[in-house]
Scaffold this motif. Sequence first.
Motif, PDB file in Angstrom:
ATOM      1  N   UNK A  31     -23.438 -15.235  18.549  1.00  0.00           N
ATOM      2  CA  UNK A  31     -23.666 -15.028  17.116  1.00  0.00           C
ATOM      3  C   UNK A  31     -23.239 -16.257  16.323  1.00  0.00           C
ATOM      4  N   UNK A  32     -22.123 -16.885  16.714  1.00  0.00           N
ATOM      5  CA  UNK A  32     -21.709 -18.136  16.073  1.00  0.00           C
ATOM      6  C   UNK A  32     -22.804 -19.189  16.202  1.00  0.00           C
ATOM      7  N   UNK A  33     -23.397 -19.287  17.379  1.00  0.00           N
ATOM      8  CA  UNK A  33     -24.500 -20.227  17.597  1.00  0.00           C
ATOM      9  C   UNK A  33     -25.647 -19.933  16.637  1.00  0.00           C
ATOM     10  N   UNK A  34     -26.016 -18.659  16.525  1.00  0.00           N
ATOM     11  CA  UNK A  34     -27.148 -18.267  15.688  1.00  0.00           C
ATOM     12  C   UNK A  34     -26.865 -18.439  14.201  1.00  0.00           C
ATOM     13  N   UNK A  35     -25.607 -18.536  13.817  1.00  0.00           N
ATOM     14  CA  UNK A  35     -25.272 -18.755  12.409  1.00  0.00           C
ATOM     15  C   UNK A  35     -25.667 -20.157  11.942  1.00  0.00           C
ATOM     16  N   UNK A  36     -25.958 -21.046  12.884  1.00  0.00           N
ATOM     17  CA  UNK A  36     -26.366 -22.403  12.526  1.00  0.00           C
ATOM     18  C   UNK A  36     -27.874 -22.462  12.248  1.00  0.00           C
ATOM     19  N   UNK A  37     -28.263 -23.399  11.412  1.00  0.00           N
ATOM     20  CA  UNK A  37     -29.678 -23.548  11.050  1.00  0.00           C
ATOM     21  C   UNK A  37     -30.513 -24.058  12.222  1.00  0.00           C
ATOM     22  N   UNK A  76     -24.550 -24.188  30.994  1.00  0.00           N
ATOM     23  CA  UNK A  76     -24.319 -22.756  31.151  1.00  0.00           C
ATOM     24  C   UNK A  76     -25.422 -21.922  30.536  1.00  0.00           C
ATOM     25  N   UNK A  77     -25.048 -20.909  29.753  1.00  0.00           N
ATOM     26  CA  UNK A  77     -26.018 -19.919  29.301  1.00  0.00           C
ATOM     27  C   UNK A  77     -25.557 -19.230  28.022  1.00  0.00           C
ATOM     28  N   UNK A  78     -26.487 -18.488  27.418  1.00  0.00           N
ATOM     29  CA  UNK A  78     -26.199 -17.571  26.320  1.00  0.00           C
ATOM     30  C   UNK A  78     -26.200 -16.157  26.895  1.00  0.00           C
ATOM     31  N   UNK A  79     -25.220 -15.344  26.499  1.00  0.00           N
ATOM     32  CA  UNK A  79     -25.032 -14.060  27.179  1.00  0.00           C
ATOM     33  C   UNK A  79     -24.380 -13.050  26.239  1.00  0.00           C
ATOM     34  N   UNK A  80     -25.096 -11.974  25.946  1.00  0.00           N
ATOM     35  CA  UNK A  80     -24.536 -10.840  25.215  1.00  0.00           C
ATOM     36  C   UNK A  80     -24.219  -9.752  26.236  1.00  0.00           C
ATOM     37  N   UNK A 100     -29.345 -10.165  29.689  1.00  0.00           N
ATOM     38  CA  UNK A 100     -29.847 -11.355  30.386  1.00  0.00           C
ATOM     39  C   UNK A 100     -28.987 -12.568  30.045  1.00  0.00           C
ATOM     40  N   UNK A 101     -28.747 -13.412  31.051  1.00  0.00           N
ATOM     41  CA  UNK A 101     -28.105 -14.692  30.818  1.00  0.00           C
ATOM     42  C   UNK A 101     -29.190 -15.749  30.641  1.00  0.00           C
ATOM     43  N   UNK A 102     -29.215 -16.386  29.478  1.00  0.00           N
ATOM     44  CA  UNK A 102     -30.264 -17.341  29.138  1.00  0.00           C
ATOM     45  C   UNK A 102     -29.755 -18.775  29.292  1.00  0.00           C
ATOM     46  N   UNK A 103     -30.120 -19.485  30.368  1.00  0.00           N
ATOM     47  CA  UNK A 103     -29.826 -20.921  30.430  1.00  0.00           C
ATOM     48  C   UNK A 103     -30.665 -21.661  29.392  1.00  0.00           C
ATOM     49  N   UNK A 104     -30.360 -22.926  29.201  1.00  0.00           N
ATOM     50  CA  UNK A 104     -30.958 -23.678  28.098  1.00  0.00           C
ATOM     51  C   UNK A 104     -32.479 -23.649  28.107  1.00  0.00           C
ATOM     52  N   UNK A 105     -33.086 -23.938  29.246  1.00  0.00           N
ATOM     53  CA  UNK A 105     -34.546 -23.996  29.308  1.00  0.00           C
ATOM     54  C   UNK A 105     -35.173 -22.668  28.915  1.00  0.00           C
ATOM     55  N   UNK A 106     -34.627 -21.569  29.432  1.00  0.00           N
ATOM     56  CA  UNK A 106     -35.155 -20.247  29.099  1.00  0.00           C
ATOM     57  C   UNK A 106     -34.908 -19.915  27.629  1.00  0.00           C
ATOM     58  N   UNK A 107     -33.751 -20.324  27.114  1.00  0.00           N
ATOM     59  CA  UNK A 107     -33.431 -20.051  25.719  1.00  0.00           C
ATOM     60  C   UNK A 107     -34.396 -20.747  24.770  1.00  0.00           C
ATOM     61  N   UNK A 108     -34.857 -21.951  25.161  1.00  0.00           N
ATOM     62  CA  UNK A 108     -35.871 -22.645  24.364  1.00  0.00           C
ATOM     63  C   UNK A 108     -37.197 -21.893  24.432  1.00  0.00           C
ATOM     64  N   UNK A 109     -37.588 -21.518  25.628  1.00  0.00           N
ATOM     65  CA  UNK A 109     -38.857 -20.801  25.818  1.00  0.00           C
ATOM     66  C   UNK A 109     -38.892 -19.501  25.031  1.00  0.00           C
ATOM     67  N   UNK A 161     -37.242 -18.922  22.258  1.00  0.00           N
ATOM     68  CA  UNK A 161     -37.059 -19.145  20.827  1.00  0.00           C
ATOM     69  C   UNK A 161     -35.663 -18.860  20.317  1.00  0.00           C
ATOM     70  N   UNK A 162     -34.676 -18.837  21.213  1.00  0.00           N
ATOM     71  CA  UNK A 162     -33.295 -18.590  20.776  1.00  0.00           C
ATOM     72  C   UNK A 162     -32.664 -19.895  20.303  1.00  0.00           C
ATOM     73  N   UNK A 163     -32.945 -20.985  21.011  1.00  0.00           N
ATOM     74  CA  UNK A 163     -32.502 -22.302  20.576  1.00  0.00           C
ATOM     75  C   UNK A 163     -33.722 -23.186  20.370  1.00  0.00           C
ATOM     76  N   UNK A 164     -33.504 -24.332  19.727  1.00  0.00           N
ATOM     77  CA  UNK A 164     -34.627 -25.179  19.332  1.00  0.00           C
ATOM     78  C   UNK A 164     -34.980 -26.246  20.358  1.00  0.00           C
TER      79      UNK A 164
END
Length: 249
Positions: A112-118, A127-131, A167-176, A178-181
């Motif tokens: 959530x801290x990550x998503x608070x950024x523009x 690593x990954x993003x993981x809820x 799901x654990x989202x590594x960087x490449x998957x997170x881009x695909x 739309x979680x990160x840019x």
Amino acid sequence: MCTLEKRGSVYILTLTGNDEHRLTLSLIESISAALQRIRCEITATPSSSAALITTGEGTTFCNGGDLEFSISSKQNFLLLISKIRSLFTDFMSLPLPTIAALNGSATCSGVILTLMHDYRFMSKDSGYLYLDYNDNQIVPTTPYVRATIRAKVSSPAVWRDLILKAEKFPAKMAVEKGIIDAAYDTVEETVAAAVELGEQLAMRKWKGQVYAENRILLYPEVLHALSVVETDESVKNSRVPIKDLESPL
């Protein structure tokens, strides 16, 4: 703790130490003080323009809140959640563009801290993003979690995979998804790309207060959710194993 430096028109806030960077009361206070310094400097010189990058040391960006403290009592749980809400509100109301440059994994409140950024960049080896709510049998009853995910992640299928599938989202998957840019090969390249974007945005010479108001215009549901105070019922419904609460079952 954290450090704050300014390189030209770009502020860099770094979560220091090779640890989990959990949102403890002391870390929240340290970050909040850094954000207050930025806010004061921007307000004092309204003709200036800048951007903020948040990154960290070690292999973890932020592994969520201070779990041990929060489960020790209902009072401590409510205190920590209140401080986290206040911190996230500070990020959402800053009068300048914000960029997360993830040096490592982000979990729960770290996501959530990550998503608070523009803007959100991530290293491919970080690593990954993981809820992990389902994995830890917790229900995120704080309204800002739901509001932030819905506002900052466009696909309901990704909402499902984040929350229900854990799901654990590594960087490449997170881009695909739309979680990160964007994702880069190393942490150094990730921070360098964030600095480059920050400099480009600062060159636009936007007025800070106008930028902040336009962010609020874009994400009113997030700001509203951040204003909602937790209740005894929401704490109980969260199923967090707080020591002085009766079991919700």
